[in-house]
Design a protein around this motif. Sequence first.
Motif, PDB file in Angstrom:
ATOM      1  N   GLY A 176       0.819  -1.205   0.000  1.00 23.03           N
ATOM      2  CA  GLY A 176       0.000   0.000   0.000  1.00 23.03           C
ATOM      3  C   GLY A 176       0.848   1.249   0.000  1.00 23.03           C
ATOM      4  O   GLY A 176       2.082   1.209   0.080  1.00 23.03           O
ATOM      5  N   PHE A 177       0.173   2.362  -0.098  1.00 18.43           N
ATOM      6  CA  PHE A 177       0.852   3.645  -0.169  1.00 18.43           C
ATOM      7  C   PHE A 177      -0.064   4.715   0.397  1.00 18.43           C
ATOM      8  O   PHE A 177      -1.240   4.783   0.063  1.00 18.43           O
ATOM      9  CB  PHE A 177       1.189   3.968  -1.629  1.00 18.43           C
ATOM     10  N   LYS A 178       0.452   5.528   1.293  1.00 14.97           N
ATOM     11  CA  LYS A 178      -0.294   6.658   1.839  1.00 14.97           C
ATOM     12  C   LYS A 178       0.334   7.933   1.308  1.00 14.97           C
ATOM     13  O   LYS A 178       1.492   8.235   1.613  1.00 14.97           O
ATOM     14  CB  LYS A 178      -0.219   6.666   3.365  1.00 14.97           C
ATOM     15  N   ASN A 179      -0.431   8.671   0.522  1.00 18.35           N
ATOM     16  CA  ASN A 179       0.068   9.922  -0.011  1.00 18.35           C
ATOM     17  C   ASN A 179      -0.114  11.004   1.049  1.00 18.35           C
ATOM     18  O   ASN A 179      -1.229  11.363   1.405  1.00 18.35           O
ATOM     19  CB  ASN A 179      -0.699  10.295  -1.285  1.00 18.35           C
ATOM     20  N   VAL A 180       1.009  11.548   1.540  1.00 17.18           N
ATOM     21  CA  VAL A 180       0.928  12.554   2.601  1.00 17.18           C
ATOM     22  C   VAL A 180       0.386  13.879   2.078  1.00 17.18           C
ATOM     23  O   VAL A 180      -0.094  14.712   2.844  1.00 17.18           O
ATOM     24  CB  VAL A 180       2.302  12.776   3.286  1.00 17.18           C
ATOM     25  N   ASN A 181       0.454  14.100   0.781  1.00 16.65           N
ATOM     26  CA  ASN A 181      -0.016  15.354   0.194  1.00 16.65           C
ATOM     27  C   ASN A 181      -1.448  15.278  -0.314  1.00 16.65           C
ATOM     28  O   ASN A 181      -1.928  16.210  -0.954  1.00 16.65           O
ATOM     29  CB  ASN A 181       0.905  15.764  -0.963  1.00 16.65           C
ATOM     30  N   ARG A 182      -2.143  14.172  -0.025  1.00 16.43           N
ATOM     31  CA  ARG A 182      -3.508  13.998  -0.514  1.00 16.43           C
ATOM     32  C   ARG A 182      -4.439  15.039   0.091  1.00 16.43           C
ATOM     33  O   ARG A 182      -4.348  15.359   1.274  1.00 16.43           O
ATOM     34  CB  ARG A 182      -3.996  12.599  -0.141  1.00 16.43           C
ATOM     35  N   LYS A 183      -5.352  15.541  -0.727  1.00 14.93           N
ATOM     36  CA  LYS A 183      -6.363  16.482  -0.251  1.00 14.93           C
ATOM     37  C   LYS A 183      -7.707  15.777  -0.235  1.00 14.93           C
ATOM     38  O   LYS A 183      -8.123  15.224  -1.234  1.00 14.93           O
ATOM     39  CB  LYS A 183      -6.442  17.701  -1.176  1.00 14.93           C
ATOM     40  N   GLU A 184      -8.355  15.803   0.920  1.00 12.24           N
ATOM     41  CA  GLU A 184      -9.673  15.195   1.070  1.00 12.24           C
ATOM     42  C   GLU A 184     -10.738  16.266   0.884  1.00 12.24           C
ATOM     43  O   GLU A 184     -10.693  17.305   1.539  1.00 12.24           O
ATOM     44  CB  GLU A 184      -9.822  14.598   2.472  1.00 12.24           C
ATOM     45  N   PHE A 185     -11.675  16.010  -0.008  1.00  7.46           N
ATOM     46  CA  PHE A 185     -12.765  16.942  -0.258  1.00  7.46           C
ATOM     47  C   PHE A 185     -14.065  16.366   0.273  1.00  7.46           C
ATOM     48  O   PHE A 185     -14.307  15.169   0.177  1.00  7.46           O
ATOM     49  CB  PHE A 185     -12.923  17.201  -1.764  1.00  7.46           C
ATOM     50  N   ARG A 186     -14.920  17.228   0.830  1.00  8.72           N
ATOM     51  CA  ARG A 186     -16.266  16.836   1.224  1.00  8.72           C
ATOM     52  C   ARG A 186     -17.161  17.095   0.025  1.00  8.72           C
ATOM     53  O   ARG A 186     -17.297  18.221  -0.417  1.00  8.72           O
ATOM     54  CB  ARG A 186     -16.707  17.655   2.433  1.00  8.72           C
ATOM     55  N   GLY A 187     -17.742  16.033  -0.497  1.00  8.69           N
ATOM     56  CA  GLY A 187     -18.598  16.152  -1.673  1.00  8.69           C
ATOM     57  C   GLY A 187     -20.010  16.576  -1.308  1.00  8.69           C
ATOM     58  O   GLY A 187     -20.629  15.992  -0.421  1.00  8.69           O
ATOM     59  N   ILE A 188     -20.505  17.608  -1.983  1.00 11.57           N
ATOM     60  CA  ILE A 188     -21.879  18.062  -1.781  1.00 11.57           C
ATOM     61  C   ILE A 188     -22.560  18.060  -3.146  1.00 11.57           C
ATOM     62  O   ILE A 188     -22.074  18.689  -4.089  1.00 11.57           O
ATOM     63  CB  ILE A 188     -21.924  19.467  -1.164  1.00 11.57           C
ATOM     64  N   ASN A 189     -23.674  17.354  -3.243  1.00 12.27           N
ATOM     65  CA  ASN A 189     -24.384  17.242  -4.512  1.00 12.27           C
ATOM     66  C   ASN A 189     -25.354  18.398  -4.706  1.00 12.27           C
ATOM     67  O   ASN A 189     -25.812  19.030  -3.757  1.00 12.27           O
ATOM     68  CB  ASN A 189     -25.150  15.911  -4.571  1.00 12.27           C
ATOM     69  N   LEU A 190     -25.668  18.644  -5.979  1.00 10.22           N
ATOM     70  CA  LEU A 190     -26.569  19.748  -6.315  1.00 10.22           C
ATOM     71  C   LEU A 190     -27.976  19.525  -5.776  1.00 10.22           C
ATOM     72  O   LEU A 190     -28.663  20.481  -5.412  1.00 10.22           O
ATOM     73  CB  LEU A 190     -26.614  19.941  -7.831  1.00 10.22           C
ATOM     74  N   ASP A 191     -28.417  18.268  -5.704  1.00 10.46           N
ATOM     75  CA  ASP A 191     -29.758  18.023  -5.173  1.00 10.46           C
ATOM     76  C   ASP A 191     -29.863  18.396  -3.691  1.00 10.46           C
ATOM     77  O   ASP A 191     -30.899  18.858  -3.226  1.00 10.46           O
ATOM     78  CB  ASP A 191     -30.197  16.572  -5.408  1.00 10.46           C
ATOM     79  N   THR A 192     -28.764  18.255  -2.944  1.00 10.98           N
ATOM     80  CA  THR A 192     -28.731  18.679  -1.545  1.00 10.98           C
ATOM     81  C   THR A 192     -28.877  20.194  -1.449  1.00 10.98           C
ATOM     82  O   THR A 192     -29.641  20.702  -0.620  1.00 10.98           O
ATOM     83  CB  THR A 192     -27.399  18.254  -0.889  1.00 10.98           C
ATOM     84  N   ILE A 193     -28.148  20.893  -2.306  1.00  8.45           N
ATOM     85  CA  ILE A 193     -28.230  22.355  -2.333  1.00  8.45           C
ATOM     86  C   ILE A 193     -29.631  22.798  -2.711  1.00  8.45           C
ATOM     87  O   ILE A 193     -30.194  23.727  -2.127  1.00  8.45           O
ATOM     88  CB  ILE A 193     -27.167  22.936  -3.291  1.00  8.45           C
ATOM     89  N   GLN A 194     -30.227  22.109  -3.696  1.00  5.23           N
ATOM     90  CA  GLN A 194     -31.580  22.471  -4.145  1.00  5.23           C
ATOM     91  C   GLN A 194     -32.608  22.277  -3.029  1.00  5.23           C
ATOM     92  O   GLN A 194     -33.486  23.117  -2.851  1.00  5.23           O
ATOM     93  CB  GLN A 194     -31.964  21.639  -5.379  1.00  5.23           C
TER      94      GLN A 194
END
Length: 149
Positions: free
Chosen positions: A65-83
């Motif tokens: 395995g490999f852990k990328n220390v520079n990885r960026k985690e994004f919180r995904g928000i869908n358009l239907d949630t916003i609507q």
Amino acid sequence: MNLNNIKPAAGSTFNSKRIGRGQGSGKGGTSTKGHKGQKARAGYSQKIGFEGGQMPLQRRLPKFGFKNVNRKEFRGINLDTIQTLIENKSITGDITREVLIENGLITKNELVKIMGRGELKSAVSISADKFTKSAEELISKAGGKAITL
């Protein structure tokens, strides 16, 4: 039925094994530890996974395995949630990071990515760290703006 003839359910109670209480108990003398040896001594403790000096399993198997220390985690928000938030009147006007935090969709340290599930009916400008192509298209189709921070 009286209080003097109530019994616990069959098999629900048992006598505990009393070790080291004399020869008559059947568990006296060596107290079920056998004769001599490391495991018979007081204070004996052993590391988890110790295999008697043999190379332990966690060291025999290869690392992978490999852990990328520079990885960026994004919180995904869908358009239907916003609507749905717009329809519930939780969001009025432009959608910024502060608005998303107020509505409990993200925490203050999370990065936001707007995803394209569902559809957006109202023209709003959304500012986020990242957008999917489908989300950008749907936002512009509804007459809004996708602002990348």
